[in-house]
Motif scaffolding. Structure first.
Motif, PDB file in Angstrom:
ATOM      1  N   ALA A 195      10.341  45.577  35.374  1.00 38.41           N
ATOM      2  CA  ALA A 195       9.766  46.630  36.209  1.00 38.41           C
ATOM      3  C   ALA A 195       8.390  47.070  35.700  1.00 38.41           C
ATOM      4  CB  ALA A 195      10.733  47.813  36.289  1.00 38.41           C
ATOM      5  N   PRO A 196       8.194  47.272  34.380  1.00 37.78           N
ATOM      6  CA  PRO A 196       6.844  47.616  33.912  1.00 37.78           C
ATOM      7  C   PRO A 196       5.817  46.523  34.191  1.00 37.78           C
ATOM      8  CG  PRO A 196       8.463  48.206  32.249  1.00 37.78           C
ATOM      9  CD  PRO A 196       9.187  47.394  33.293  1.00 37.78           C
ATOM     10  N   ASP A 197       6.249  45.257  34.169  1.00 38.33           N
ATOM     11  CA  ASP A 197       5.320  44.165  34.473  1.00 38.33           C
ATOM     12  C   ASP A 197       4.749  44.306  35.878  1.00 38.33           C
ATOM     13  OD1 ASP A 197       5.797  42.951  32.022  1.00 38.33           O
ATOM     14  OD2 ASP A 197       7.311  41.565  32.828  1.00 38.33           O
ATOM     15  N   VAL A 198       5.564  44.815  36.791  1.00 37.77           N
ATOM     16  CA  VAL A 198       5.128  44.893  38.184  1.00 37.77           C
ATOM     17  C   VAL A 198       3.947  45.848  38.335  1.00 37.77           C
ATOM     18  CG1 VAL A 198       5.836  45.399  40.549  1.00 37.77           C
ATOM     19  CG2 VAL A 198       7.433  44.299  38.995  1.00 37.77           C
ATOM     20  N   GLN A 215       7.656  49.369  46.033  1.00 36.19           N
ATOM     21  CA  GLN A 215       8.059  48.313  46.962  1.00 36.19           C
ATOM     22  C   GLN A 215       7.984  46.946  46.304  1.00 36.19           C
ATOM     23  OE1 GLN A 215       5.202  49.299  50.020  1.00 36.19           O
ATOM     24  NE2 GLN A 215       6.777  50.148  51.363  1.00 36.19           N
ATOM     25  N   LEU A 216       6.951  46.735  45.499  1.00 33.65           N
ATOM     26  CA  LEU A 216       6.807  45.457  44.818  1.00 33.65           C
ATOM     27  C   LEU A 216       7.902  45.264  43.768  1.00 33.65           C
ATOM     28  CD1 LEU A 216       4.801  43.148  45.180  1.00 33.65           C
ATOM     29  CD2 LEU A 216       3.483  44.060  43.257  1.00 33.65           C
ATOM     30  N   GLN A 217       8.294  46.342  43.106  1.00 32.45           N
ATOM     31  CA  GLN A 217       9.399  46.251  42.149  1.00 32.45           C
ATOM     32  C   GLN A 217      10.689  45.852  42.846  1.00 32.45           C
ATOM     33  OE1 GLN A 217       9.036  50.173  40.422  1.00 32.45           O
ATOM     34  NE2 GLN A 217       8.072  49.381  38.553  1.00 32.45           N
ATOM     35  N   GLU A 218      10.906  46.362  44.054  1.00 38.29           N
ATOM     36  CA  GLU A 218      12.091  45.971  44.817  1.00 38.29           C
ATOM     37  C   GLU A 218      12.043  44.491  45.179  1.00 38.29           C
ATOM     38  OE1 GLU A 218      12.326  48.514  48.197  1.00 38.29           O
ATOM     39  OE2 GLU A 218      12.741  50.330  47.023  1.00 38.29           O
ATOM     40  N   VAL A 219      10.859  43.995  45.516  1.00 37.10           N
ATOM     41  CA  VAL A 219      10.714  42.577  45.862  1.00 37.10           C
ATOM     42  C   VAL A 219      11.045  41.703  44.662  1.00 37.10           C
ATOM     43  CG1 VAL A 219       9.055  40.775  46.483  1.00 37.10           C
ATOM     44  CG2 VAL A 219       9.045  42.960  47.714  1.00 37.10           C
ATOM     45  N   TYR A 220      10.477  42.030  43.513  1.00 36.13           N
ATOM     46  CA  TYR A 220      10.734  41.220  42.319  1.00 36.13           C
ATOM     47  C   TYR A 220      12.198  41.313  41.884  1.00 36.13           C
ATOM     48  CZ  TYR A 220       5.912  39.800  41.386  1.00 36.13           C
ATOM     49  OH  TYR A 220       4.676  39.208  41.460  1.00 36.13           O
TER      50      TYR A 220
END
Length: 207
Positions: free
Chosen positions: A23-26, A60-65
């Motif tokens: 999550a932090p990477d996102v 939203q991007l965290q949810e995608v990953y």
């Protein structure tokens, strides 16, 4: 051939490490995606003035990953620059076709170019596809206005197989998309000629 395992491995080379996206990477990836060159070279935008990285929020991007991490048709890595310890982009094996033992590949980096990171990350990912997953074919697409990426792919062993003419509309013109591929036997020949995957030790010479 079965579906891909959902436990993404960590692959370590001399310059980069490929590891599961956290999550932090996102947060870092979201910032890198806003690099205009990343948007243009990946075909994510269609004009120099078009905002890059929108409309995704970090959440939203965290949810995608997180969803991708559970998919059985792809392997998604954060590309970590070992020189700085920072995430520099992503590398993905995707669109796994188990019946034909094939998979696609894509990679993008932001702010870490011309240092060999993309070449090593590509070798690590392709080596995983062939040597660990046992796949027969890896393919990718690269736009004609990205010759630097095409040179990287050719260095790793991909060959041009065809061109999708005027596949991307950009600004007031059209851009061709080149299709490149590599087969397992191509990879083995290059490996056996004495070019081991990064992060590995070449076998001792035969006696």
């Amino acid at each position: 051939m079965p579906a891909l395992p959902t436990d993404t491995p960590t692959l370590t080379g001399d310059l980069v490490e490929l590891r599961p996206v956290t999550a932090p990477d996102v947060v870092r990836l979201h910032a890198l995606m806003r690099d205009p060159e990343v948007g243009r070279l990946t075909g994510s935008v269609h004009d120099d003035a078009e905002p890059t990285g929108d409309p995704w929020t970090v959440e939203q991007l965290q949810e995608v990953y997180a969803r991708w991490a559970d998919d059985t048709d792809r392997v998604v890595w954060a590309v970590v620059d070992l020189g700085t310890g920072q995430v520099a982009g992503e590398a993905v094996l995707l669109d796994h076709d188990p019946d034909n033992a094939s998979i696609g590949f894509r990679i993008w980096l932001g702010g870490a170019r011309d240092r060999g990171l993309g070449t090593e990350a590509t070798r690590l990912a392709v080596g995983h596809a062939f040597d660990v997953l046992g796949l027969h074919r890896v393919e990718l697409e690269v736009y004609a206005f990205n010759p630097r990426a095409r040179r990287v792919y050719e260095k790793v062993g991909f060959v041009l197989e065809g061109t999708k003419r005027e596949a991307l509309r950009y600004a007031d013109g059209w851009v061709d998309c080149h299709v490149m591929g590599m087969l397992a036997q191509d990879w083995r020949r290059r490996r056996d000629r004495g070019s081991p995957a990064p992060g590995t030790t070449p076998p001792p010479p035969a006696r």
